[in-house]
Design an enzyme around this catalytic site. Sequence first.
Site, PDB file in Angstrom:
ATOM      1  N   LYS A  97       0.842  -1.194   0.000  1.00 43.38           N
ATOM      2  CA  LYS A  97       0.000   0.000   0.000  1.00 43.38           C
ATOM      3  C   LYS A  97       0.882   1.250   0.000  1.00 43.38           C
ATOM      4  O   LYS A  97       1.897   1.298   0.691  1.00 43.38           O
ATOM      5  CB  LYS A  97      -0.909  -0.021   1.221  1.00 43.38           C
ATOM      6  CG  LYS A  97      -1.919   1.118   1.288  1.00 43.38           C
ATOM      7  CD  LYS A  97      -2.816   0.944   2.500  1.00 43.38           C
ATOM      8  CE  LYS A  97      -3.874   2.025   2.604  1.00 43.38           C
ATOM      9  NZ  LYS A  97      -4.794   1.809   3.741  1.00 43.38           N
ATOM     10  N   SER A 157      -9.430   1.775   2.838  1.00 42.14           N
ATOM     11  CA  SER A 157      -8.570   2.540   1.951  1.00 42.14           C
ATOM     12  C   SER A 157      -7.506   1.687   1.260  1.00 42.14           C
ATOM     13  O   SER A 157      -6.764   2.167   0.428  1.00 42.14           O
ATOM     14  CB  SER A 157      -7.872   3.649   2.758  1.00 42.14           C
ATOM     15  OG  SER A 157      -7.047   3.088   3.768  1.00 42.14           O
ATOM     16  N   SER A 193      -9.928  -0.534   6.994  1.00 39.84           N
ATOM     17  CA  SER A 193      -9.362  -0.341   5.656  1.00 39.84           C
ATOM     18  C   SER A 193      -8.615  -1.529   5.086  1.00 39.84           C
ATOM     19  O   SER A 193      -8.260  -1.527   3.913  1.00 39.84           O
ATOM     20  CB  SER A 193      -8.443   0.886   5.643  1.00 39.84           C
ATOM     21  OG  SER A 193      -9.200   2.061   5.802  1.00 39.84           O
TER      22      SER A 193
END
Length: 446
Positions: free
Chosen positions: A73, A143, A167
């Site tokens: 990420k 996210s 997330s």
Amino acid sequence: MQPYELTVAAAAAEMRAGRLSPVELVDSVLGRIEQVEPRLQAYVSVMAERARQEALAADRSQGPLRGIPMGLKDLIDVAGTATTASSRARAGHRADADSTVAARLTAAGAVLLGKTHTHEFAYGLITPQTNNAWDQERIAGGSSGGSAVAVAAGAATFALGTDTGGSIRVPAALNGVVGLKPTYGLVPRQGVTSLSWSLDHVGPITRTVEDAALVLAVLAGRDQDHRPPAGTDLTGLRVGVPRNYYFDRVAPEVEAAVRQAVDRLASLGARPVEVEIPMTRYIKSTHWGLMVPEATAYHEQTLRTAPDAYGPDVRILLEAGALMSAADYLRAQRAQTLMRQEWARMLAEVDVIAAPTVPVTAVRAGAESITWPDGTSESASDAYVRLSAPANVTGVPSLSVPVGRDQAGMPIGMQLLGKPFAEDLLLRVGHAYEQTEPARELAPVA
């Protein structure tokens, strides 16, 4: 079967047997990225040449993740590469050093494919740049949407996400993969861009529960093998089934799938026990009361000098945080302490809790609200965070596993929650359930 279709465990076994090399595996996954990335947009950047060089070096590695391709990420620092947080506010940024988790994964032999998209600075549950792996007209969830989509489509063998209000687990559930939010503090966050330091977690997104266990062992710095046992016997295990909160305002197909999954656990010997979730009226206010001011404090200087670098949705939230009083923040901290105490009492009565990960499957891109059968409506972001935030506020571990699909073919997730540092038990239960299901397929991206 193509190499990119292999799980972490299967790929590692193939390489140990000499039937597959790290270079062959990495080339296969890079080819898959070229095939699906135009439709999915999971990656901020793909580092193909770097990945091939690391794959060559991995031939000499003896690490537990030798040659396994991963996505990180775009909040996670890797020395010499950009950590943009999917934001113009980070244009031109380069990390000076590896984050602790990146360093541990590299030492274990994992190969970096690239950085995956996040909702800007992880401040949202949509990841608007990325499309759902199963239906590109639907949201990826956030996210850590890029990480979940890449794993679901075979564009990464595993990936890392972060979880401040769901997330990791939300996009995992919406894309039909496994997502683990470890106990608060178990996995180090040094070198990971923060959203809210009292709520942030780093964890793996994988195709199977066994894979999550393999990656977690490296992230947590564990030397021993923490893979769950192969058997499915759960005799004597107490599975808490919430009588309140977790099944309120949940789509009927989601509720049915999760309750059927609980029945499956019971068929393996587990004993369902009803539990009452404590302090539910304070969950949302406590979560926001911690996250909003902490996020604003982190971004204070950039928000003052370059406010237009943020997207409108994130900028509004950051500006709102500046209006919160110190007294409000202290009240949220006090509520968090009380909630952790009450959850500890509840978890003393059961071994794990089983509940929906999210109340509804992936909505179509652009959908701003969800209308429930009773006529009430809720914003999509509020709906997705509602069932995942309690584990962030309390810090307990939570594992999301796929348990079916709705009539539109979209994945449904069930989360297992447990006592602090009880990851091994959650993994054991999730793995036992998983073994009763057919082998999980990759999302059929054309």
